[in-house]
Design an enzyme around this catalytic site. Structure first.
Site, PDB file in Angstrom:
ATOM      1  N   HIS A 181       0.826  -1.214   0.000  1.00 14.74           N
ATOM      2  CA  HIS A 181       0.000   0.000   0.000  1.00 14.74           C
ATOM      3  C   HIS A 181       0.860   1.263   0.000  1.00 14.74           C
ATOM      4  CE1 HIS A 181      -3.503  -2.538   1.342  1.00 14.74           C
ATOM      5  NE2 HIS A 181      -2.523  -3.219   1.913  1.00 14.74           N
ATOM      6  N   SER A 214      14.799  20.317 -17.845  1.00 16.20           N
ATOM      7  CA  SER A 214      13.598  21.102 -18.138  1.00 16.20           C
ATOM      8  C   SER A 214      13.967  22.266 -19.040  1.00 16.20           C
ATOM      9  CB  SER A 214      13.022  21.623 -16.822  1.00 16.20           C
ATOM     10  OG  SER A 214      12.153  22.711 -17.062  1.00 16.20           O
ATOM     11  N   LYS A 260      16.193  21.155 -12.740  1.00 12.12           N
ATOM     12  CA  LYS A 260      15.518  19.872 -12.850  1.00 12.12           C
ATOM     13  C   LYS A 260      16.378  18.756 -13.453  1.00 12.12           C
ATOM     14  CE  LYS A 260      11.866  18.873 -11.914  1.00 12.12           C
ATOM     15  NZ  LYS A 260      10.614  18.983 -12.627  1.00 12.12           N
ATOM     16  N   GLU A 266       9.606   7.416 -16.868  1.00 11.33           N
ATOM     17  CA  GLU A 266       8.217   7.858 -17.123  1.00 11.33           C
ATOM     18  C   GLU A 266       7.735   7.394 -18.497  1.00 11.33           C
ATOM     19  OE1 GLU A 266       7.644  12.188 -15.787  1.00 11.33           O
ATOM     20  OE2 GLU A 266       9.804  11.834 -15.611  1.00 11.33           O
TER      21      GLU A 266
END
Lengths: 456, 456, 456, 456
Positions: free
Chosen positions: C155, C276, C282, C289
Site C-alpha cells: 500500500h 527542463s 531539474k 516515465e
C-alpha cells in the site's frame, strides 16, 4: 469490528466499509479458502504452532462452516470485509481461542493469491472440458454432414467450393489452440504463494512444501514480494478467454449470416431461437447474437485487469482486490457461451441444397482453370490474367463460365483444351485440392479420423 | 411460456433461456419501464386503441406492480426473459385482456431504448451532483488550508513552490470539465425513441409528441431504424465516466504518495483507512487505492460497449442486450468513488510543516533567478544555462543555492546582484507568479472566490 | 496496374489505392517474404511446376531485390499495394516470364501469414534475449547491492524490512514468466500456413513439408481455411507484450517514486535523465516515465487486434491487413523499453543510507513481536491485537516502539519478556524470515545462486 | 547538445536520446508551434521582455523555418528531442541571441499543450466537414433511390419492408450526432494553456489574454497545474473518433453483407474493390472491409490514451509525450475512412429488383395483420398470438401468408375479414407507418427535405 484494528482510534466509515468490502464477490472462493486453511492448519502442527488436536478442531469447524455456506445459512457480514475474515471470525465464534491461531504465519495477501490460484486451476480444467465439448459438437456435425459442400468465402464473397466439414473443422482447430493456451497457462497458475506472508515470508518455521503437496501445487513461488503482487496468471487467463470469445464471435457471425433468409444455409432449432414481442413471424438467432455480443465484456475484463496493474509499485496494493469480478464474469460468460454453442450446433439443420446450389457457380472454379494452365507451363500470372479476362468476357455476355464454347475460350485463352470445359464441377474441384490441410475429401476424412481419435 | 412464441413448434432450451434472460440485471429499470408504459397507455387513449377506463386500469395495476417490486415481493421469472415481459405478464395476470392491449404499437426494441434513456437521464443528474459534492470538498479544503504551501511536482520531482489550494483547485477544474461533458451528453440522451416500433414505426395512429411531453423528453428521434439500434448515448456516457475515473485515479495517486512515510504530506482519517491482517502497525490508504484500481473496470466497460457495437449490421441485434451490465457497473463504481473521495478529502489532515519544509529547497527557485536575469535582458536560454551551471556548482560543493556568496554566484552568473540572494523564499516565489491561472496567492484567492460562487 | 485486375473494367480510385495499400508498413517483411518465396520456388521444382534453372533465376533475382531494398534503392510503389506484389513485380521486371511463375499455387492469404510467422519467430527470440538482458541487469544490481536493506512496501506504506536484492529479484521473477510465455507462444507461431492457398489449398502437387523444412517450421497447419484467417499468434504475442509492458510500468513506477526528493532511494545516472526547458535545476526520470507511459500503446495494440478479429466471418477478410502496424509498434516499443531499462538499472546508484534509515522504524518489526508471541502460544489474533494496541499506545505517546520499557510493554502485552525489546533490528528481522521465497539473506543468496546459473 | 543541460555532468545516453525523442512524430505540429511562438513573441513586446524589432526578427526567422520545413529542407535532429527545441535551436542559429529570448516565460509543458489544442481545433473542423461530406453522399443516394424498398432487418432477419432511403438516412442521423459531439468537444479544446509555465505560471508580466486573442482561443485556462497536465481534450476527441469509427464499421458491415452473392443488394464500383492474387474471378469489397477493420486501431488509440493517464500524479509527467501518436493515427484513420466511404456510397449501384423481391415475402407484413386486429379491438397480445399461429400454419403447409383463403385464415383468426388478404403489399405496408420517424414515404420525404436544407 475488524480483526485488524488494534491500532485504530476510530472505526471505519460506513460508506468506506461498504466501498471496500469484497465479500459480495469473493465469497465465491469459500471452498478454496477453506481447503487452503485446512492445509495451512495441518502444516502448523508440523511447525509446532498448534497441536494436532487443535488442527482437528479447526478442520472440523471449517468443514462445518463450508456446509453452512453451501446450505445458504451462513451469515456473511460486510463489516468483516472479505471471505477470509468472514470465515476466520466464524471459526473463532465456533471454537474460540484455537480458531484465533489459524492465521499464524500468513497474511490475507498470500491467502487470497492461494485461493485465486486454486479457483483458477479448477476453472481452467472446466473450460478445457467445455472447449472439448464444443469441438465434439462441431466434429460430429462435420462427420454427419460430410457429404455437403458449400462455397468457401473470402471477403464474404464466393471463393472456392469446400466441404462443410472443412469449414466446421476450421473451428475445431481454433478451439484446439485455445485448449493448448489454457494448458500452458495452467502451469503458471499452479504455483503456491502461501508462506509469502504480507510480502516477506514469516518468522515462523512454516513448511511450504507440505502445503503445496496437500493442495496439489506443482511448485513454490520463489520470491515472496513477487508472490503477493503477481496477477499475471489472471491476465493470462483473461487473454486466453478473450481469444476464445473472439473465436465464438466468429462462429456466431457465420451462423447469423447463414441463418439469414438470403443465405438460408442453416436452420437453427426453435429451442435456440427466440421471437419478437411485436412481429409474429420472427424467429431470431438470438443466442448466436448474444454469443457474439458477449465478446465485449470479456475484452472489457481483460482491459480492466491490465489497467488495474499498470504502474502499481511493489508489492501488494489494495487495487488488487479489483482483480476478481471481471475474472469471474469472464469465466462465467465464456463458459456459458461454449455450453450454448455446442447444443446449438448439434441441433442445427444444414440446408445442403442451398449450399450446393451456391457452390455450383462456375466462377468459383476460375482458379482451377488458371492452375490447369500452369500445369501446361503457362506462367501463373499470365494464366491468372487470361482467366480474369475470360471472367470479364462472360460477365459482359451475361453467361456463366461453363456456358461458353471452346472456341470462345480460345479467343482469350489460346492454350485452352476440351478438358477445360470440364473443370467446373465443384465436387471435382474440391477433390483436386489434395494436399495436407487442403479441402479435398480425402484430406478432410483424414482430418476427421485425427479428431475422432483426439476427441474421444 | 413466452409472450412471443405463437409461431414456434417447441419451447426454448433451458440453458438457452437462462443464457438469454436479462431479467437479473434489467429489473433495475422497472421504474422507468413503468413510467414509460403509463405514458404509452395514456397516449393509446388518444389514439383510440384503448379507452380511458382501460388506461386507468393499466395505470393502477402498473403502480401496484411497482409497489410490489419495491417491497421485494414481486416474483421475477427467467422464462419471461426481461423486465418488459415480466411486468406485462403480471399486468395481464392482474387485469386480463385489458393488460394484453398495452403493448399495442410498440416493440421491446423501442421500449428498452426508452427505459435506458430515462434511467441514464436520472443517473446523469445524480453524477453531476456527486461531482459537485467532491468539488465542494476539494474547494473547502483549499479554502481551509489556503495558507499552506508545498512543492509543485513535475515528473514527481520538486519543481516550484505552489499553494496547496492551487493543487487542490486543479482537481476542481478537472471535475468541472466532467460536469460539462455530462451536460453535453444529457442532451443526446434526452430524445424519445418510443414510437419507432421494432424498426419501422407503427401502423397505429400513435402520438409520439404526447409521450415525449409526458416523459419530459426534449425531442423525438427522427429515424426509427436508427432509434432502435442507437447506443451512442451509452458509449458517450461511458466515455465521460472513464475520464471521471481517470481523474479520480490521479487524485488517489496523489493521496497515496502523500500518505507514504517518506512524503507524510497528508494523514487520512482512520475512518478512511484499513489495517493489515498480519502487520499490527499498518494503516493503509485502502480507499484511495481502490479508487485508483476501480478505474480498470470503468475502462473495461467502455471497451466492452465499443466492442459490442463494432460491425453490427442494421438495425436491432440481440447483441444490444449486453449494453446494460457494464453501464450499470460503471455508473455505480464512479458514483460510489466520488462519494468516498469527498469525505476522505474533507476529513484528511495536511501536514503543513512537512510541505513547507520540502518547499524550502532553494533549487525550486532556480527559475525565479533565470527570470530575474531575463528581466535584466539576459536572453532566457543564456539565463537558463547560467543558472543550470550554478545548480551544478552547488551540487558539487554540497551547498544549497542560497548558501553561496554573491562572488561565487558572479563567477557563473556575471550579472548577478545582491537581490538575487533574496529570491529563494518560497512564499515570495509563489507570489511572483501573479498572472491569470498562476500560483500567486492573489490569483488563487480570486479562483477561490470564483468557485465559492459557482459551487454554492 | 495491378497483378490481379484481369476481370476489372476500370482501375482503382486513387484514394482507394492509397487507403488500401499496405506497402508503407508491410515492407518491413521483405526479408521474410523473400525467404518464403525462395523456399516456395525450390519446392516448385520438386512439384515440376518450374525447372531448377528457373528456380535459380528466381532465387538470384530475389537476392538481388533483397540487396536493393537493404541499400534503400528499391522503389516501392503504392499501386502495387503490398510487399508481395512489389517484390513479384520487380521479379517479373527482372526476369520476365519466369518471374511470372513464382506465384503458382499460392495466394497472398497464405503468403502473408507465412511472412508474419517468420517475422514473429525472430521477434520472439529477440524479445526473449532482451528480457534476459534486463533480468541480468537486475540480477547484477541485486548481487552488487546485496548488503543494502530497505522497507518493503505494501500500500506504499512501510511494511517489513527486506533486502534490496529481494526487491530487485521480484522483477527478475516477473520477466522470467514473460520469457516462459514467449516460449509457449513460439510453438503456436512456428506452424507453416503456406500451401493453404486462398482458403482451400491448391490443385498443384505442392510439397508443404519440403517448404516447412526449408523454413524451419515445426509443423504444417492442418486446415487451410483456418490457416489463412488465424491471427491468434498475433493476439497471443500482443497479450504477452502487454504483460511485459505492465511489468516495466511497475518497475518504472518504483524507480520514479524512489527518485523523488522525498524518497531519494535511487539516483539515476545523468545519461538516463533529462532536464527542463524552463527550470534549470531539474533532473527528471523521463526515461522511466516514458517506459511507464508507453504501456498505453501496447495495451492499445492488443485491444486493436482483438477488436479487429471480433465477429469476422470465415475465412480471410481484408480487415486482417490491419493486424500489422499495432503489432510492429508494440514489438518495437517493448523491445526498446527493455533495452532502456537494463542500462538505466545498471547505471543507477542506490542510496543505502536513506534506505537503511527508513527501514529502522521499529514499527516495521511489529509483526516480529506478534509472531514472537505466537511462538509462546499466544493465539495469533490475540497477539495481533495486543501489538496493535501497543502501536497505538506508542503513537499517542509520540515514542517509537523500541523506546518503551518492558514494564510499559507488559501493561499491554502481559507475556512480553526482555527479549522482545531486541526484536527491532531490521537486519535480524529480515534474517528471521528464513523460509523458501522469504526475505532472509540466506534465502536471497540461494536465489542469487539460482539466477546466476540460469542467466549466464 | 541540449538546450536544458546546464546542470548535467554527462550527456544523454544515445539509446536514451532515441527512446525519448519525439521529433519523429511531433514535427507534425510545426505550424502550430510556429503560430504559437509568434503570438508569444508579439506578447513579449507588450511585456517589455523583447523589443518590437526583436519580435520582428523572431517572426521573420520563424516564417523562414516554416518554409524550410514545408519544402522538406529543414534538418530535424533527434538530439534536440522535439519540435519545440528543433525550431528554437534553428531560430538561435539564424538570429543568435535574440532567438535565445523567445522561450522567456514559457515551458515546453504549456507550449506543447498549446500546440496540440491548435492542431486539434483544426482537425476537429476538418473532421466535421468530412462527416458532412459522407452525410451528403448518403443523403444523395437516399434521394436518388427513394423509390427503392427492401426488407428492414432485425437480427439480420427480415422484419418489415422499409424504403432504402430510410435505411440510408439512419446513417445520416448517426453521423449528425458525431458532428454534435465534435462541436461540444471543440469548446473544451479551444482554451489557452500558454502562460501556465512548467506548472505554476511565470514571474514575467505576460499578458495571456493577448495571446489568446491572437490565436483565436475562446478562454484562458484557469489553473496552471491543471493546464499543463490536462489531456481530457485528447481523450474526449478519441472517444468521439471511436464512435465515428464504430458507425463506419456498421455501415461497412451492411455494405459487405449486401455485396455478397447471396444478398446482391448492392454492387460497388470497380474503383472501390480489389481482386485476388490467386482467384481470377474475385471482386472484393476490400475498402469496406478495411473501414470495418480500422475500427480496431481507433479503439486501441482511445485505450492507449486512457491507460496513459491512469494514476498519474500531478502535474506534468513525461508519460504525456505518449499522447500524440495514437491521436494522430486515429485522426488520420477516421478522416481517410470517411473520405473513402463517401465516394464508395456515391458510386455504388443498388439492385432494386433483388431488394424488392426480398421485401415481397408476405411474412414481413405479419405485424400489419396483428395491428389491423388491434384496430378491431383485439388485444395486441391475442392478435400477436393468432398471427403467430397463422405463420406457423403457413410454414407447415409450405405456403406463404398471402396464399391462403379467408376461410383458412378464419380458422386461426376468427375476426379476419376480406381486407386482411390485402395487407401483404410491401409498399402499402411501408406507407401505413406514417408517424414521425416512421418508414412511410411521406415521412421519409419530410426527412429528405430536412436534410437537404441542413446539408446544403
Amino acid at each position: 469490528m475488524s480483526l485488524w484494528n488494534g491500532r485504530f482510534r476510530s472505526g471505519t466509515d460506513q460508506r468506506a466499509a461498504l466501498y471496500s468490502a469484497s465479500i459480495d464477490f469473493d465469497k465465491r472462493l469459500y471452498k478454496q479458502d477453506i481447503e487452503g486453511s485446512i492445509a495451512h492448519a495441518e502444516m502448523l502442527v508440523e511447525a509446532d504452532v498448534i497441536t494436532s488436536e487443535e488442527a482437528e478442531m479447526i478442520k472440523k469447524s471449517l468443514r462445518d462452516i463450508e456446509t453452512r455456506i453451501e446450505k445458504g445459512v451462513f451469515q456473511f457480514d460486510h463489516q468483516l470485509e472479505d471471505i477470509h475474515m468472514n470465515i476466520e471470525q466464524a471459526l473463532i465464534n465456533d471454537i474460540g481461542e484455537v480458531g484465533a491461531k489459524l492465521h499464524s504465519g500468513r497474511s490475507r495477501n498470500d491467502q487470497i493469491a492461494t485461493d485465486e490460484r486454486l479457483y483458477l486451476r479448477e476453472a481452467n480444467d472446466r473450460l478445457s472440458q467445455s472447449l472439448q465439448d464444443l469441438q465434439t459438437a462441431l466434429f460430429s456435425a462435420a462427420e454427419r454432414f460430410q457429404h455437403l459442400i458449400l462455397p468457401g468465402f473470402t471477403h464474404l464473397q464466393h471463393a472456392q467450393p469446400v466441404p462443410l466439414a472443412h469449414h466446421l473443422l476450421a473451428y475445431v482447430e481454433m478451439f484446439e489452440r485455445d485448449r493448448q493456451r489454457l494448458t500452458d497457462t495452467r502451469q503458471r497458475i499452479n504455483v503456491l504463494p502461501l508462506g509469502s506472508g504480507a510480502l516477506a515470508g514469516s518468522t515462523l518455521p512454516l513448511n511450504r512444501q507440505t502445503v503445496a503437496d496437500k493442495l496439489g501445487f506443482d511448485s513454490l513461488s520463489r520470491n515472496s514480494m513477487d508472490a503477493v503482487s503477481d496477477r499475471d496468471y489472471i491476465i493470462e487467463t483473461l487473454s486466453a478467454l478473450a481469444i476464445i470469445a473472439m473465436h465464438c464471435s466468429r462462429l456466431a457471425e457465420d451462423i447469423i449470416i447463414w441463418a439469414s433468409q438470403e443465405f438460408a444455409f442453416i436452420e437453427l432449432d426453435d429451442a435456440f431461437c427466440t421471437g419478437s414481442s411485436l412481429m409474429p413471424q420472427k424467429k431470431n438467432p438470438d443466442l448466436a447474437e448474444l454469443s457474439r455480443g458477449k465478446t465485449g465484456r470479456v475484452y472489457g475484463a481483460l482491459v480492466g485487469a491490465l489497467t488495474l496493474m499498470k504502474g502499481l509499485p511493489m508489492t501488494y496494493n489494495r487495487d488488487l482486490q479489483e482483480d476478481k469480478e471481471g475474472l469471474f464474469d469472464a469465466l462465467d460468460t465464456v463458459g456459458s457461451t461454449l455450453e450454448i454453442l455446442a447444443p446449438m450446433i448439434s441441433s442445427a439443420r444444414f440446408n445442403g441444397n442451398r449450399m450446393r446450389e451456391a457452390a455450383q457457380d462456375p466462377a468459383l472454379m476460375a482458379t482451377d482453370l488458371a492452375e490447369w494452365l500452369v500445369n501446361r507451363k503457362v506462367p501463373f500470372r499470365e494464366a491468372h490474367r487470361q482467366v480474369g479476362r475470360l471472367v470479364g468476357y462472360c460477365r459482359e455476355k451475361g453467361r456463366p463460365l461453363n456456358r461458353i464454347t471452346l472456341e470462345e475460350m480460345r479467343l482469350i485463352i489460346p492454350s485452352a483444351e476440351e478438358e477445360c470445359l470440364n473443370l467446373f464441377d465443384p465436387q471435382s474441384s474440391i477433390d483436386r485440392r489434395d494436399l495436407p490441410g487442403g479441402a479435398a475429401m480425402s484430406q478432410v476424412q483424414s482430418q476427421l479420423r485425427f479428431w475422432r481419435q483426439k476427441l474421444t
